[in-house]
Design an enzyme around this catalytic site. Structure first.
Site, short mmCIF file in Angstrom:
data_model
loop_
_atom_site.label_atom_id
_atom_site.label_comp_id
_atom_site.label_asym_id
_atom_site.label_seq_id
_atom_site.Cartn_x
_atom_site.Cartn_y
_atom_site.Cartn_z
N ILE A 100 46.82 71.49 3.51
CA ILE A 100 46.65 71.68 2.07
C ILE A 100 45.17 71.61 1.74
CG2 ILE A 100 47.14 70.70 -0.21
CD1 ILE A 100 49.74 69.56 0.98
N CYS A 101 44.67 72.60 1.02
CA CYS A 101 43.29 72.61 0.56
C CYS A 101 42.33 72.54 1.76
CB CYS A 101 43.06 71.47 -0.42
SG CYS A 101 41.53 71.58 -1.38
#
Length: 317
Positions: A100-101
């Site tokens: 994520i990210c």
């Protein structure tokens, strides 16, 4: 039961944990509780996040995880050699490895992104591409699935990724039900752009925001200034003046941007004929939509659709 391991490290953004409730709700919806959610770190114990909150973790150990989730920080953080070694060892035993990210940088450092199509927060996409020249970084996607590797854009996109993982496991209806429980306006598909016309406008008052919300829900209609002014409870003259002062755009230009954004999503995620897309997004005819696409993207709708299908085909086994 599928074991889901959230990798926690010092400085992790707590937004990386926003995906946890999706798996939690999946457990509450099924008596069999399909997910065993674990929080793991290099050495175990409490790990302090970027917000100052500590997360109690267990050490990696020898346990195998069906899904490994690596979150990110508010900036690109250096990874310890120990953490990278653990991820390299755990990855072959996992069915899916997700980031994520800026967690994508961790996977890149661990050597897991070679030959893969991936994404990350748009602010860091060029840096990730420079760090991982043998991968293809797409800065304009909400999330991407390439084989066992799943990556998402920043912040709230982790929730979209989690819902996609749950849909992959339990089906569309379950994922959709969880999205409703999370009070999401709608589930975003992976191919949707990270950029938003509404975010670019950034209205300062509730009245202009109300007009924009009304417009987004009624793009299929002509949407005159008088109609938008009515939604904002202003006279047409006041509305045009205040709208430009708050957004830096005329109402007509803002509505065109909203139409283009909606049309692009339809072109990329559906098989509707171009005339249908133009009609449903308020362009009235395909030529008007084509001109708007050329102004916004430098490409006609057909090319946008063809590129989206080609990218999807390249990730299929």
């Amino acid at each position: 039961m599928q074991r889901v391991g959230f990798v926690i490290f010092p400085g992790l953004s707590i937004m990386g944990l926003a995906a946890v409730p999706a798996f939690e709700l999946a457990n509450l919806a099924d008596e069999q509780a399909p997910y065993d959610i674990r929080f793991i770190s290099e050495h175990g114990g409490p790990i302090r996040t970027s917000a100052g909150m500590s997360v109690e973790t267990e050490p990696f150990g020898e346990a195998a995880f069906d899904t490994l989730v690596v979150g990110g920080g508010t900036s690109v953080l250096p990874s310890t050699s120990g953490l990278l070694s653990l991820i390299r060892e755990a990855a072959p035993r996992a069915r899916r490895v997700t980031a994520i990210c800026t967690g994508s940088f961790v996977l890149g450092e661990a050597g897991l992104l070679a030959g893969r199509r991936v994404t990350t927060h748009w602010m860091h996409a060029r840096e990730l591409q420079a760090q991982c020249p043998d991968s293809t970084v797409d800065m304009d996607r909400i999330f991407i699935n390439d084989g066992p590797i799943w990556t998402s854009a920043g912040m709230s996109a982790g929730i979209d990724l989690a819902l996609a993982l749950i849909e992959d496991d339990l089906g569309h209806d379950v994922a959709q039900a969880i999205a409703k429980k999370l009070v999401l306006y709608h589930r975003r598909a992976g191919g949707q752009s990270q950029f938003s016309a509404l975010l670019d406008l950034e209205p300062k008052s509730d009245r202009i925001q109300s007009a924009l919300t009304y417009a987004k829900r009624n793009l299929h209609k002509p949407l005159t200034v008088e109609e938008l002014a009515g939604a904002a409870h202003l006279s047409p003259r006041q509305f045009s003046r205040v709208f430009h002062a708050e957004t830096g755009q005329s109402p007509a230009k803002a509505i065109e941007n909203l139409r283009v954004e909606a049309a692009r999503v339809m072109m990329e995620s559906s098989r509707h004929p171009i005339d249908v897309v133009a009609d449903q997004t308020g362009f009235a005819d395909r030529n008007r939509m084509r001109r708007a696409f050329l102004r916004a993207f430098g490409q006609p709708p057909q090319v946008i659709r063809r590129n989206a299908r080609g990218a999807l085909a390249s990730t299929e086994p």
